[in-house]
Each structure stands twice: as C-alpha cells, then as structure tokens.
Design a protein around this motif. Structure first.
Motif, PDB file in Angstrom:
ATOM      1  N   THR A  98       0.726  -1.288  -0.041  1.00 27.89           N
ATOM      2  CA  THR A  98       0.155   0.066   0.058  1.00 27.89           C
ATOM      3  C   THR A  98       0.845   1.221   0.100  1.00 27.89           C
ATOM      4  O   THR A  98       0.502   2.114  -0.727  1.00 27.89           O
ATOM      5  N   LEU A  99       1.860   1.154   0.905  1.00 29.19           N
ATOM      6  CA  LEU A  99       2.637   2.213   0.744  1.00 29.19           C
ATOM      7  C   LEU A  99       3.182   2.623  -0.476  1.00 29.19           C
ATOM      8  O   LEU A  99       3.418   3.860  -0.877  1.00 29.19           O
ATOM      9  N   LEU A 100       3.945   1.544  -1.051  1.00 31.22           N
ATOM     10  CA  LEU A 100       4.550   1.723  -2.557  1.00 31.22           C
ATOM     11  C   LEU A 100       3.483   2.475  -3.572  1.00 31.22           C
ATOM     12  O   LEU A 100       3.931   3.291  -4.306  1.00 31.22           O
ATOM     13  N   GLU A 101       2.422   1.858  -3.438  1.00 30.02           N
ATOM     14  CA  GLU A 101       1.421   2.239  -4.412  1.00 30.02           C
ATOM     15  C   GLU A 101       0.957   3.840  -4.205  1.00 30.02           C
ATOM     16  O   GLU A 101       0.820   4.574  -5.075  1.00 30.02           O
ATOM     17  N   GLU A 102       0.760   4.034  -2.957  1.00 31.35           N
ATOM     18  CA  GLU A 102       0.542   5.434  -2.513  1.00 31.35           C
ATOM     19  C   GLU A 102       1.514   6.340  -3.004  1.00 31.35           C
ATOM     20  O   GLU A 102       1.212   7.675  -3.369  1.00 31.35           O
ATOM     21  N   TRP A 103       2.976   5.887  -2.754  1.00 32.47           N
ATOM     22  CA  TRP A 103       4.052   6.833  -3.053  1.00 32.47           C
ATOM     23  C   TRP A 103       3.811   7.019  -4.832  1.00 32.47           C
ATOM     24  O   TRP A 103       4.119   8.267  -5.012  1.00 32.47           O
ATOM     25  N   ALA A 104       3.810   6.034  -5.429  1.00 37.00           N
ATOM     26  CA  ALA A 104       3.690   6.381  -6.995  1.00 37.00           C
ATOM     27  C   ALA A 104       2.338   7.324  -7.130  1.00 37.00           C
ATOM     28  O   ALA A 104       2.609   8.212  -8.160  1.00 37.00           O
ATOM     29  N   GLU A 105       1.250   7.283  -6.751  1.00 36.95           N
ATOM     30  CA  GLU A 105       0.069   7.978  -6.649  1.00 36.95           C
ATOM     31  C   GLU A 105       0.459   9.296  -6.606  1.00 36.95           C
ATOM     32  O   GLU A 105       0.361  10.380  -7.169  1.00 36.95           O
ATOM     33  N   LEU A 106       1.063   9.791  -5.148  1.00 30.77           N
ATOM     34  CA  LEU A 106       1.577  10.962  -4.769  1.00 30.77           C
ATOM     35  C   LEU A 106       2.441  11.757  -5.859  1.00 30.77           C
ATOM     36  O   LEU A 106       2.177  12.673  -6.329  1.00 30.77           O
TER      37      LEU A 106
END
Length: 113
Positions: A16-24
C-alpha cells in the motif's frame, strides 16, 4: 488498545505504501511536501488550537485547506478518513504518511543516483 483493522493490516506499510507513493509522485508531490503536511497535521491536533470534535473532523478540516496546494495528498488523506475511528488510528495514519515521505526519498533518491 490497538488501531482499527485497516491500520493494522500488514500491507498498510508494505505494498500500500509503495502504491500510494507512486500515486503521490504522479500527482506532483515530493517527499518534502509530504513531510511538511505531516507537521501541519500534527499541529492541527495540538490542544491549543480550536479542536474539532473528533479525529475525522480535524482531518477533514486539514483536507479542505490542503486541496489547492496539495491535491494528490489531500485526496489520499480524504480516502483514509472514513476508516479513522480513534486518535490511535489518526496516529497510525500520520506515521504512515511519515513513512511515505521516507519511502519517497529513498525511491526518488535511487532514481537520481
């Protein structure tokens, strides 16, 4: 006492952390902007300010103010608000956002190297 289930999920600070960073990152956020937002959110929780009645309200107030300057981050925080049940959840969310800033620095720093 523990945070609510969504904040205890082992992928909360994994995939989740990695996916959210890519989104940000695709939304124009930087590790510094995320770290600054965490400081702002922590200050909004301080008792000396006019406190909102519950953690969700305080987070919602922050999101309303952040939409213009950090729309991707405001959207991410807004997505987590319905899952917040207590101050423990708020603290878990803020720790998660701090990790996002660290991951962003590591991932983006690796790209620059």
């Amino acid at each position: 006492m523990q945070p609510s289930a969504p904040f205890r999920d082992r992928e909360f600070n994994g995939t989740t952390l990695l996916e959210e960073w890519a989104e940000l990152r695709s939304g124009g956020e930087t590790p510094l902007s995320v770290a600054s937002a965490v400081l702002s959110l922590r200050q909004a929780r301080a008792p000396s300010r006019s406190p909102a009645p519950d953690p969700k309200s305080r987070l919602s107030q922050w999101v309303a103010g952040a939409r213009a300057g950090s729309p991707a981050l405001a959207t991410l925080v807004a997505r987590w608000i319905p899952r917040v049940r207590s101050e423990l959840d708020t603290e878990a969310l803020l720790a998660h956002l701090e990790r996002l800033a660290l991951v962003g620095e590591l991932v983006d720093g690796g790209r620059r190297a």
